[in-house]
Design a protein around this motif. Structure first.
Motif, short mmCIF file in Angstrom:
data_model
loop_
_atom_site.label_atom_id
_atom_site.label_comp_id
_atom_site.label_asym_id
_atom_site.label_seq_id
_atom_site.Cartn_x
_atom_site.Cartn_y
_atom_site.Cartn_z
N ALA A 91 0.43 -1.41 0.33
CA ALA A 91 -0.41 -0.38 0.19
C ALA A 91 0.83 1.31 0.13
CB ALA A 91 -0.86 0.08 1.61
N ARG A 92 1.94 1.05 0.37
CA ARG A 92 2.41 2.70 0.63
C ARG A 92 2.84 3.90 -1.36
NH1 ARG A 92 7.74 0.50 2.69
NH2 ARG A 92 6.66 0.31 4.87
N PRO A 93 3.20 2.82 -1.77
CA PRO A 93 3.70 3.73 -3.07
C PRO A 93 2.46 4.79 -3.14
CG PRO A 93 3.58 1.43 -3.75
CD PRO A 93 3.09 1.85 -2.06
N LEU A 94 0.80 3.98 -3.11
CA LEU A 94 -0.19 4.10 -3.30
C LEU A 94 -1.10 5.19 -1.93
CD1 LEU A 94 -1.65 1.11 -4.60
CD2 LEU A 94 -1.52 2.59 -5.87
N MET A 95 -0.27 5.24 -1.32
CA MET A 95 -1.02 5.80 -0.14
C MET A 95 0.03 7.22 0.04
SD MET A 95 -0.25 3.46 2.93
CE MET A 95 -0.39 4.52 4.52
N LYS A 96 1.55 7.27 -0.76
CA LYS A 96 2.18 8.50 -1.10
C LYS A 96 1.52 9.07 -1.78
CE LYS A 96 6.00 10.67 0.34
NZ LYS A 96 5.19 12.21 -0.96
N ALA A 97 1.07 8.71 -2.78
CA ALA A 97 0.51 9.44 -3.95
C ALA A 97 -0.56 10.05 -3.81
CB ALA A 97 0.50 8.52 -5.01
N LEU A 98 -1.87 9.11 -3.08
CA LEU A 98 -3.16 10.21 -2.36
C LEU A 98 -2.80 11.24 -1.56
CD1 LEU A 98 -5.87 10.70 -2.59
CD2 LEU A 98 -6.05 8.70 -1.41
N ALA A 99 -1.67 10.93 -0.60
CA ALA A 99 -0.88 12.21 0.78
C ALA A 99 -0.39 13.25 -0.57
CB ALA A 99 0.23 11.90 1.74
N ASP A 100 0.64 12.89 -1.10
CA ASP A 100 0.25 14.28 -1.96
C ASP A 100 -0.52 15.14 -2.74
OD1 ASP A 100 3.25 14.21 -1.60
OD2 ASP A 100 3.58 12.84 -3.32
N GLN A 101 -1.35 14.12 -3.75
CA GLN A 101 -2.50 14.60 -3.85
C GLN A 101 -3.22 15.54 -3.09
OE1 GLN A 101 -5.32 11.65 -6.15
NE2 GLN A 101 -6.70 12.72 -6.16
N ALA A 102 -3.42 15.12 -1.59
CA ALA A 102 -4.76 15.54 -1.08
C ALA A 102 -3.88 17.18 -0.72
CB ALA A 102 -5.27 14.79 -0.26
N HIS A 103 -2.42 17.08 -0.34
CA HIS A 103 -1.50 17.39 0.76
C HIS A 103 -1.89 17.70 2.24
CE1 HIS A 103 -1.01 19.57 -3.32
NE2 HIS A 103 -1.68 20.28 -3.14
N GLY A 104 -2.68 15.76 2.23
CA GLY A 104 -2.67 15.63 4.00
C GLY A 104 -1.90 14.38 4.37
N SER A 105 -2.52 13.90 5.05
CA SER A 105 -1.35 12.58 5.87
C SER A 105 -2.82 10.89 5.45
CB SER A 105 -1.16 12.67 7.20
OG SER A 105 -2.25 12.79 7.36
N VAL A 106 -2.11 10.81 4.69
CA VAL A 106 -2.70 8.79 4.30
C VAL A 106 -2.28 7.68 5.35
CG1 VAL A 106 -3.18 7.18 3.26
CG2 VAL A 106 -3.25 9.62 2.37
N SER A 107 -3.30 6.73 6.19
CA SER A 107 -3.04 6.18 7.43
C SER A 107 -3.45 4.61 7.32
CB SER A 107 -2.77 6.72 8.61
OG SER A 107 -1.99 8.01 8.74
N LEU A 108 -2.81 3.66 7.96
CA LEU A 108 -3.28 2.34 7.92
C LEU A 108 -3.39 2.60 9.41
CD1 LEU A 108 -3.87 -0.90 6.13
CD2 LEU A 108 -1.74 -0.59 6.44
N GLY A 109 -4.65 1.53 10.16
CA GLY A 109 -4.54 1.01 10.88
C GLY A 109 -5.48 0.13 11.18
N MET A 110 -5.04 -0.49 12.62
CA MET A 110 -6.07 -1.70 13.44
C MET A 110 -6.40 -1.84 14.71
SD MET A 110 -2.45 -4.17 13.64
CE MET A 110 -3.91 -5.72 14.22
N ARG A 111 -6.91 -2.00 15.06
CA ARG A 111 -7.98 -1.41 16.39
C ARG A 111 -7.24 -2.73 17.47
NH1 ARG A 111 -12.11 -4.09 20.13
NH2 ARG A 111 -11.51 -6.20 19.53
N ASP A 112 -7.23 -1.09 18.47
CA ASP A 112 -6.68 -2.05 19.74
C ASP A 112 -7.52 -1.61 20.60
OD1 ASP A 112 -5.17 -2.74 22.05
OD2 ASP A 112 -4.01 -0.65 21.45
N ARG A 113 -8.25 -2.54 21.20
CA ARG A 113 -9.68 -2.56 21.64
C ARG A 113 -10.26 -0.81 21.71
NH1 ARG A 113 -7.03 -2.59 27.55
NH2 ARG A 113 -4.80 -1.40 26.43
N ALA A 114 -10.72 -0.26 22.64
CA ALA A 114 -11.08 0.79 22.53
C ALA A 114 -10.57 2.15 21.05
CB ALA A 114 -11.82 1.47 23.39
#
Length: 256
Positions: free
Chosen positions: A84-107
């Motif tokens: 996912a990393r190259p796709l995430m970087k491309a979208l982050a550059d396009q949106a001028h923001g940050s793109v992250s991937l996450g998973m749940r840890d309880r609440a």
């Protein structure tokens, strides 16, 4: 089957917060509710094992290198991050923001990968950072993407453990879940951080029995009235579908 001593030791490890690199036994006791004698035994043991490092000059403990080593296999074996990393970087550059991937840890949700589109962005998420489930787009997308039984169980636990948070964000969570059926994404416009608007999309495929979620956060000053819905959300949905296809192809080629 519950090992209380192990649970107490892990509760010590969870006392550390960003901006507090060192803690003493008194802080551990206050935050865990454990006796000072129990805390002393646990911190000594964790120190001997390398999970804590004792600062004799200040009589305080810091996290040790064994803590980082323990989490490395989880990240290294999560091949979806590399895909996912190259796709995430491309979208982050396009949106001028940050793109992250996450998973749940309880609440909470925990970042396992993140890319920034611009170094000057005020919000700088990092791998391992934890954020609340109810008031973030990522948390709401996890609730929308998981099965109904698990969603109900998690929400019941949050309502019992943190009724204040549920009272504040419960209605927004329910609205987000209803909108997800049509929008295919969940949103949070300043609910967690006032100056950040975010959208999140869960993966339809489970990875190692986990529901993973991608999110894109954009500074509010750069986010127009419909920018998240009309531009960022569709781009994030395309990213997730591409990652799912790449992940399936990778596992088929690997014979997994």
């Amino acid at each position: 089957m519950f090992a209380t001593s192990l649970a107490n030791g892990l509760s010590i490890m969870k006392c550390f917060k960003v901006g507090e690199p060192a803690l003493g036994n008194r802080e551990f006791a206050e935050r865990t509710g454990l006796s000072k004698a129990t805390v002393s035994r646990l911190t000594y043991t964790l120190g001997e094992l390398g999970f804590l490092k004792y600062d004799a000059e200040h009589k305080r403990y810091r996290l040790g290198s064994a803590t980082l080593s323990a989490g490395y296999p989880l990240l290294a074996n999560m091949t979806v991050r590399q895909l996912a990393r190259p796709l995430m970087k491309a979208l982050a550059d396009q949106a001028h923001g940050s793109v992250s991937l996450g998973m749940r840890d309880r609440a909470a949700m925990v970042y396992v990968e993140t890319c920034r589109g611009h170094e000057s962005i005020a919000f700088r998420p990092d791998i391992g950072a934890s954020l609340p489930l109810l008031d973030t787009a990522m948390g709401r997308a996890w609730l929308a993407g998981t099965d109904e039984d698990q969603r109900c169980e998690v929400l019941r636990q949050i309502q019992a453990d943190d009724p204040t948070a549920w009272k504040k964000h419960g209605r927004a969570v329910q609205d987000s879940l209803r909108r997800f059926a049509d929008a295919g994404a969940c949103f949070s416009k300043g609910d967690w951080q006032q100056d950040i608007h975010a959208v999140a999309v869960p993966m339809r495929l489970e990875v190692d029995s986990e529901t993973l979620v991608f999110t894109c956060g954009v500074p509010a000053v750069l986010s127009g009235r419909r920018m998240l819905e009309d531009e960022v959300a569709p781009a994030l949905q395309r990213l997730v579908r591409e990652v799912e296809s790449a992940w399936l192809a990778h596992h088929e080629n690997a014979g997994l």
